[in-house]
Enzyme design. Sequence first.
Site, PDB file in Angstrom:
ATOM      1  N   GLY A  13       0.816  -1.229   0.000  1.00 48.11           N
ATOM      2  CA  GLY A  13       0.000   0.000   0.000  1.00 48.11           C
ATOM      3  C   GLY A  13       0.842   1.269   0.000  1.00 48.11           C
ATOM      4  N   ARG A  17      -3.200   7.941   3.705  1.00 47.50           N
ATOM      5  CA  ARG A  17      -3.544   8.789   4.850  1.00 47.50           C
ATOM      6  C   ARG A  17      -2.312   9.374   5.547  1.00 47.50           C
ATOM      7  NH1 ARG A  17      -7.374   4.022   6.874  1.00 47.50           N
ATOM      8  NH2 ARG A  17      -5.984   2.945   5.427  1.00 47.50           N
ATOM      9  N   LYS A  24       4.518   3.952   3.243  1.00 45.89           N
ATOM     10  CA  LYS A  24       4.143   3.947   4.665  1.00 45.89           C
ATOM     11  C   LYS A  24       5.011   3.032   5.517  1.00 45.89           C
ATOM     12  CE  LYS A  24       0.238   1.937   5.986  1.00 45.89           C
ATOM     13  NZ  LYS A  24      -1.217   1.809   6.259  1.00 45.89           N
ATOM     14  N   THR A  80      -6.433  -5.386  -0.038  1.00 46.58           N
ATOM     15  CA  THR A  80      -5.728  -6.428   0.720  1.00 46.58           C
ATOM     16  C   THR A  80      -6.000  -7.830   0.163  1.00 46.58           C
ATOM     17  OG1 THR A  80      -7.536  -6.216   2.326  1.00 46.58           O
ATOM     18  CG2 THR A  80      -5.460  -5.176   2.895  1.00 46.58           C
ATOM     19  N   ASN A 354      33.309  21.374  11.939  1.00 50.14           N
ATOM     20  CA  ASN A 354      33.694  20.197  11.144  1.00 50.14           C
ATOM     21  C   ASN A 354      33.302  20.318   9.685  1.00 50.14           C
ATOM     22  OD1 ASN A 354      30.971  20.083  11.821  1.00 50.14           O
ATOM     23  ND2 ASN A 354      30.904  17.852  11.779  1.00 50.14           N
ATOM     24  N   ALA A 391      40.461  29.642  27.238  1.00 52.05           N
ATOM     25  CA  ALA A 391      39.055  29.985  27.043  1.00 52.05           C
ATOM     26  C   ALA A 391      38.924  30.912  25.841  1.00 52.05           C
ATOM     27  CB  ALA A 391      38.508  30.663  28.284  1.00 52.05           C
TER      28      ALA A 391
HETATM   29  C1  UD1 Z   1      -7.085  -3.140   7.515  1.00 52.07           C
HETATM   30  C2  UD1 Z   1      -8.302  -4.065   7.590  1.00 52.07           C
HETATM   31  C3  UD1 Z   1      -9.115  -3.715   8.829  1.00 52.07           C
HETATM   32  C4  UD1 Z   1      -8.266  -3.818  10.067  1.00 52.07           C
HETATM   33  C5  UD1 Z   1      -6.982  -2.992   9.937  1.00 52.07           C
HETATM   34  C6  UD1 Z   1      -6.028  -3.304  11.064  1.00 52.07           C
HETATM   35  C7  UD1 Z   1      -8.913  -4.615   5.271  1.00 52.07           C
HETATM   36  C8  UD1 Z   1      -9.836  -4.332   4.152  1.00 52.07           C
HETATM   37  N1  UD1 Z   1      -9.104  -3.919   6.398  1.00 52.07           N
HETATM   38  O1  UD1 Z   1      -7.549  -1.821   7.324  1.00 52.07           O
HETATM   39  O2  UD1 Z   1     -10.226  -4.593   8.957  1.00 52.07           O
HETATM   40  O3  UD1 Z   1      -9.005  -3.402  11.196  1.00 52.07           O
HETATM   41  O4  UD1 Z   1      -6.302  -3.280   8.704  1.00 52.07           O
HETATM   42  O5  UD1 Z   1      -4.907  -2.470  11.060  1.00 52.07           O
HETATM   43  O6  UD1 Z   1      -8.056  -5.467   5.152  1.00 52.07           O
HETATM   44  N2  UD1 Z   1      -1.963  -3.373   1.266  1.00 52.07           N
HETATM   45  C9  UD1 Z   1      -1.441  -3.998   0.155  1.00 52.07           C
HETATM   46  N3  UD1 Z   1      -2.077  -3.850  -1.048  1.00 52.07           N
HETATM   47  C10 UD1 Z   1      -3.206  -3.124  -1.199  1.00 52.07           C
HETATM   48  C11 UD1 Z   1      -3.745  -2.487  -0.051  1.00 52.07           C
HETATM   49  C12 UD1 Z   1      -3.110  -2.645   1.161  1.00 52.07           C
HETATM   50  O7  UD1 Z   1      -0.411  -4.675   0.243  1.00 52.07           O
HETATM   51  O8  UD1 Z   1      -3.709  -3.037  -2.321  1.00 52.07           O
HETATM   52  C13 UD1 Z   1      -1.266  -3.528   2.554  1.00 52.07           C
HETATM   53  C14 UD1 Z   1      -0.825  -2.208   3.151  1.00 52.07           C
HETATM   54  O9  UD1 Z   1       0.498  -1.896   2.757  1.00 52.07           O
HETATM   55  C15 UD1 Z   1      -0.925  -2.477   4.654  1.00 52.07           C
HETATM   56  C16 UD1 Z   1      -1.976  -3.559   4.759  1.00 52.07           C
HETATM   57  O10 UD1 Z   1      -2.142  -4.104   3.483  1.00 52.07           O
HETATM   58  O11 UD1 Z   1       0.300  -2.957   5.185  1.00 52.07           O
HETATM   59  C17 UD1 Z   1      -3.314  -3.040   5.291  1.00 52.07           C
HETATM   60  O12 UD1 Z   1      -3.799  -2.009   4.450  1.00 52.07           O
HETATM   61  P1  UD1 Z   1      -4.412  -0.672   5.056  1.00 52.07           P
HETATM   62  O13 UD1 Z   1      -4.781   0.201   3.930  1.00 52.07           O
HETATM   63  O14 UD1 Z   1      -3.517  -0.149   6.102  1.00 52.07           O
HETATM   64  O15 UD1 Z   1      -5.764  -1.238   5.712  1.00 52.07           O
HETATM   65  P2  UD1 Z   1      -6.561  -0.618   6.942  1.00 52.07           P
HETATM   66  O16 UD1 Z   1      -7.424   0.473   6.455  1.00 52.07           O
HETATM   67  O17 UD1 Z   1      -5.638  -0.344   8.046  1.00 52.07           O
HETATM   68 MG    MG Z   2      -3.581  -0.217   8.163  1.00 50.34          MG
END
Ligand code: UD1
Ligand code: MG
Length: 417
Positions: A13, A17, A24, A80, A354, A391
């Site tokens: 990801g 945000r 991130k 995810t 330095n 000094a």
């Molecule tokens: C996610 C969960 C949420 C949970 C929370 C906990 C989902 C849909 N939601 O939300 O239920 O409470 O984590 O912290 O899973 N990532 C990818 N590829 C993508 C999108 C994301 O590899 O296309 C990775 C991101 O880098 C990250 C992780 O997946 O490490 C989670 O993604 P993130 O966008 O942070 O999900 P949350 O909104 O935190």
């Molecule tokens: Mg997250």
Amino acid sequence: MHKNIVCIILAAGKGERMKSHLPKVLHPVCGRPMLLYVLDLVEALKFPCVVVVLGYGHQKIRPYLKKGLKIVIQRRLLGTADAVKSALGALKNFKGTVLVLYADNPLLKKETIKKLLLYHRQNNLDVTLLTAMLEKPTGYGRVLRDKYANICGIVEENEANDYEKQIKEVNTGVICFEKDKLVKAIKHLRLHRGKKEYYLTDCISVLYKEEALIDAVRLSDKEEALGVNSRQDLSLVNRVMQERINQKLMQEGVTIIDPKTTFIAYGTEIGKDTVIYPFTVIENDVKIGKNCSIGPFAHLREGTRLKDDVIAGNFLEIVRSKISSQTLIKHFGYLGDSRIGRGVNIGAGTVTANFDKGKKNVTTIKDGAFIGCDTVLVAPVKIGKTAVTGAGSVIPKNKDVAAGQVVVGIPARPIKN
Ligand code: UD1
Ligand code: MG
């Protein structure tokens, strides 16, 4: 660790945000990219196979990954579930359990994962979630339960209704699946139009409808659940990690007068009986010996090495410098790129100049030298054994002071050889 298990770490990801150009998972927590904490965890658990899914900024992340990890690139960041699907593409012949971890979850402990896997195995479950009860669950996926209190789904914050938003049990993101069930469930997921993503969490309701066995292990330590999505989350996670680091150092025999105002990077080595006074910031790659006294208001930066019995007192910055034992730097000053011997006294206000047109030059001060208050040492320069600077003196570059010599003034001149 059982043989038929793989761990998938999602790190593709962008972290919208965070409002950052840096991916991130490379944002530091206590001086270290957050991803590395999750990698440590899987290393400690000795999984036979670990797949890391990268996407946004993968070139920047790769150098942090050790050999032996399988890297999969998620071409389009479609959520995810899509990330897990990409990883499964590299696991075609694998049968068994798939543990999914999110790389933005650096506070997880290995004991927790062990507990989760044990529970999953002992109860022959198809899916086991790691959940937590949070007083402020905002931002997390909420765990839905049917009238028998069986888990029947997860609803994400942006799609939850008012009733669901009040649910305090959240998905930590750590989920253990039997692979065949996971593969089947992923095929049935629908795209969430708003975000243009497939959610891994939707697998739960799909599998519930197919009467899969789903259960959860609840975290007792809620802090472990904290994920980093925003700068606010980052500061919260930093604080928890800092507390862990400080607690560990205290257990090892370091006095930290006020842990709440003491910032020490992950991995800092500090010897026994050293005392750290408040408002001290110790960055990466610093080693401190035994029985030292640091701060208040000291800033020790990368490449700082303090041997035993050193005093590095208030309002000091030290960087890329080696300081031998029993040397005293008790009051404000700046030491950069310096090599300082044993039993040296550095007076208040001493500065190593330095930096010279893009180049950092070295200041060497030999054993027993006495640097008077407000001395400016224009590097490169050497101060010999037991030499004294008066000094307010300015020692010009390359005008080395010989052993035993006393120099004063601007530019400094010898008054005793
Ligand atoms: C996610 C969960 C949420 C949970 C929370 C906990 C989902 C849909 N939601 O939300 O239920 O409470 O984590 O912290 O899973 N990532 C990818 N590829 C993508 C999108 C994301 O590899 O296309 C990775 C991101 O880098 C990250 C992780 O997946 O490490 C989670 O993604 P993130 O966008 O942070 O999900 P949350 O909104 O935190
Ligand atoms: Mg997250």
